[in-house]
Scaffold this motif. Structure first.
Motif, PDB file in Angstrom:
ATOM      1  N   PHE A  26      83.381  60.712  21.083  1.00 18.61           N
ATOM      2  CA  PHE A  26      84.441  59.716  21.238  1.00 18.61           C
ATOM      3  C   PHE A  26      84.667  59.413  22.701  1.00 18.61           C
ATOM      4  CE2 PHE A  26      86.263  63.961  20.896  1.00 18.61           C
ATOM      5  CZ  PHE A  26      87.080  64.049  22.005  1.00 18.61           C
ATOM      6  N   THR A  27      85.281  58.275  22.928  1.00 16.28           N
ATOM      7  CA  THR A  27      85.832  57.963  24.244  1.00 16.28           C
ATOM      8  C   THR A  27      87.341  58.056  24.096  1.00 16.28           C
ATOM      9  OG1 THR A  27      85.965  55.568  23.876  1.00 16.28           O
ATOM     10  CG2 THR A  27      83.908  56.418  24.819  1.00 16.28           C
TER      11      THR A  27
ATOM     12  N   ALA B  87      91.324  66.494  23.149  1.00 15.51           N
ATOM     13  CA  ALA B  87      92.194  67.496  22.528  1.00 15.51           C
ATOM     14  C   ALA B  87      91.392  68.565  21.790  1.00 15.51           C
ATOM     15  CB  ALA B  87      93.164  66.819  21.564  1.00 15.51           C
ATOM     16  N   VAL B  88      90.072  68.477  21.852  1.00 17.76           N
ATOM     17  CA  VAL B  88      89.182  69.464  21.256  1.00 17.76           C
ATOM     18  C   VAL B  88      88.160  69.856  22.314  1.00 17.76           C
ATOM     19  CG1 VAL B  88      89.456  68.589  18.891  1.00 17.76           C
ATOM     20  CG2 VAL B  88      87.608  67.692  20.331  1.00 17.76           C
ATOM     21  N   ASP B  89      87.496  70.966  22.087  1.00 17.19           N
ATOM     22  CA  ASP B  89      86.438  71.381  22.999  1.00 17.19           C
ATOM     23  C   ASP B  89      85.319  70.348  22.926  1.00 17.19           C
ATOM     24  OD1 ASP B  89      85.015  72.980  24.775  1.00 17.19           O
ATOM     25  OD2 ASP B  89      84.084  74.128  23.157  1.00 17.19           O
ATOM     26  N   ALA B  90      84.992  69.730  24.048  1.00 16.00           N
ATOM     27  CA  ALA B  90      83.984  68.683  24.062  1.00 16.00           C
ATOM     28  C   ALA B  90      83.256  68.668  25.399  1.00 16.00           C
ATOM     29  CB  ALA B  90      84.632  67.325  23.806  1.00 16.00           C
ATOM     30  N   THR B  91      81.998  68.289  25.341  1.00 15.31           N
ATOM     31  CA  THR B  91      81.185  68.142  26.544  1.00 15.31           C
ATOM     32  C   THR B  91      81.278  66.704  27.027  1.00 15.31           C
ATOM     33  OG1 THR B  91      79.650  69.826  25.756  1.00 15.31           O
ATOM     34  CG2 THR B  91      78.849  68.336  27.479  1.00 15.31           C
ATOM     35  N   PRO B  92      81.748  66.479  28.256  1.00 15.91           N
ATOM     36  CA  PRO B  92      81.830  65.107  28.758  1.00 15.91           C
ATOM     37  C   PRO B  92      80.465  64.623  29.259  1.00 15.91           C
ATOM     38  CG  PRO B  92      82.717  66.619  30.376  1.00 15.91           C
ATOM     39  CD  PRO B  92      82.326  67.447  29.183  1.00 15.91           C
ATOM     40  N   LEU B  93      80.106  63.417  28.859  1.00 12.74           N
ATOM     41  CA  LEU B  93      78.888  62.787  29.354  1.00 12.74           C
ATOM     42  C   LEU B  93      79.290  61.544  30.132  1.00 12.74           C
ATOM     43  CD1 LEU B  93      76.550  62.855  26.203  1.00 12.74           C
ATOM     44  CD2 LEU B  93      76.615  64.474  28.103  1.00 12.74           C
TER      45      LEU B  93
ATOM     46  N   THR C 209      83.129  57.636  29.818  1.00  6.22           N
ATOM     47  CA  THR C 209      82.810  59.029  29.519  1.00  6.22           C
ATOM     48  C   THR C 209      82.787  59.181  28.018  1.00  6.22           C
ATOM     49  OG1 THR C 209      83.858  59.807  31.546  1.00  6.22           O
ATOM     50  CG2 THR C 209      83.519  61.432  29.811  1.00  6.22           C
ATOM     51  N   LEU C 210      81.694  59.685  27.508  1.00  2.00           N
ATOM     52  CA  LEU C 210      81.560  59.972  26.089  1.00  2.00           C
ATOM     53  C   LEU C 210      81.753  61.469  25.926  1.00  2.00           C
ATOM     54  CD1 LEU C 210      80.808  58.654  23.334  1.00  2.00           C
ATOM     55  CD2 LEU C 210      78.460  59.420  23.773  1.00  2.00           C
ATOM     56  N   TYR C 211      82.726  61.856  25.122  1.00  2.00           N
ATOM     57  CA  TYR C 211      82.994  63.265  24.872  1.00  2.00           C
ATOM     58  C   TYR C 211      82.263  63.665  23.597  1.00  2.00           C
ATOM     59  CZ  TYR C 211      86.517  62.915  28.454  1.00  2.00           C
ATOM     60  OH  TYR C 211      87.154  62.716  29.653  1.00  2.00           O
ATOM     61  N   VAL C 212      81.415  64.684  23.707  1.00  2.00           N
ATOM     62  CA  VAL C 212      80.634  65.152  22.572  1.00  2.00           C
ATOM     63  C   VAL C 212      81.284  66.436  22.062  1.00  2.00           C
ATOM     64  CG1 VAL C 212      78.377  65.912  21.766  1.00  2.00           C
ATOM     65  CG2 VAL C 212      78.551  64.129  23.526  1.00  2.00           C
TER      66      VAL C 212
ATOM     67  N   LEU D 154      72.666  64.285  21.481  1.00  2.00           N
ATOM     68  CA  LEU D 154      73.454  63.691  22.562  1.00  2.00           C
ATOM     69  C   LEU D 154      73.400  64.504  23.849  1.00  2.00           C
ATOM     70  CD1 LEU D 154      76.520  62.659  20.412  1.00  2.00           C
ATOM     71  CD2 LEU D 154      74.888  61.110  21.482  1.00  2.00           C
ATOM     72  N   VAL D 155      73.514  65.800  23.726  1.00  2.00           N
ATOM     73  CA  VAL D 155      73.603  66.662  24.892  1.00  2.00           C
ATOM     74  C   VAL D 155      72.271  67.317  25.207  1.00  2.00           C
ATOM     75  CG1 VAL D 155      74.784  68.649  25.908  1.00  2.00           C
ATOM     76  CG2 VAL D 155      76.047  67.078  24.463  1.00  2.00           C
ATOM     77  N   GLY D 156      71.486  67.600  24.168  1.00  2.00           N
ATOM     78  CA  GLY D 156      70.234  68.335  24.297  1.00  2.00           C
ATOM     79  C   GLY D 156      69.238  67.706  25.117  1.00  2.00           C
TER      80      GLY D 156
END
Length: 166
Positions: free
Chosen positions: A131-132, A140-146, A153-156, A164-166
């Motif tokens: 999400f953005t 509001a949740v544990d997320a990796t920012p891209l 910024t896309l939060y994964v 997405l992150v890999g």
């Protein structure tokens, strides 16, 4: 004396194009809370992706984007009420809804109160979740920012296959 006037810059096409390019790695997607801005969903659909969209009120969506009126909070409650179902078993009780049986559940400009339900639904169907935010809101949740080109910024929050992150 006049009060402060706050204006928000329009979301640039470049920012949304970067989000679309990142999401294009998935074949089936669901945009939660599509609202009136459906450029990303429309572009993904025109690129040959299967796209569903939800919102709490009836919305018109572009060609190729299926619409289902649904509340992500209610969908998360449905998923929590019973045994959750994997993507290939649509008849299992507790499933949040067939429209969420996708590879990625995403939301654009998601307010913090929707981050947890979004993640719970994605978790229930074993989908990626990203999400953005509304800008200044942290996830509001544990997320990796891209950090994406164009400044978004896309939060994964969930990426089970490392797409997405890999």
């Amino acid at each position: 004396m006049m009060g402060a006037t706050i204006s928000y810059p329009p979301v640039s096409d470049d920012r949304r194009a970067a989000v679309r390019r990142k999401l294009a790695a998935f074949g089936r997607l669901c945009e939660v809370g599509i609202g009136r801005r459906h450029g990303v969903a429309a572009a993904l659909a025109s690129d040959g992706r299967a796209v569903a969209a939800t919102d709490v009120i009836e919305r018109e969506t572009p060609p190729g984007v299926a619409f289902v009126r649904d509340d992500i909070v209610a969908a998360a409650d449905r998923a929590a009420a019973g045994r959750t179902a994997p993507r290939d078993d649509p008849g299992e009780p507790g499933a949040p809804g067939d429209h969420y049986r996708v590879d990625c559940v995403y939301a654009l400009n998601a307010p913090p109160e929707l981050h947890r339900p979004l993640l719970r639904v994605a978790d229930a169907v074993d989908a990626a979740c990203c999400f953005t935010t509304l800008g200044g809101d942290p996830p509001a949740v544990d997320a990796t920012p891209l950090a994406l080109s164009g400044g978004d910024t896309l939060y994964v929050a969930r990426d089970p296959d490392g797409v997405l992150v890999g």
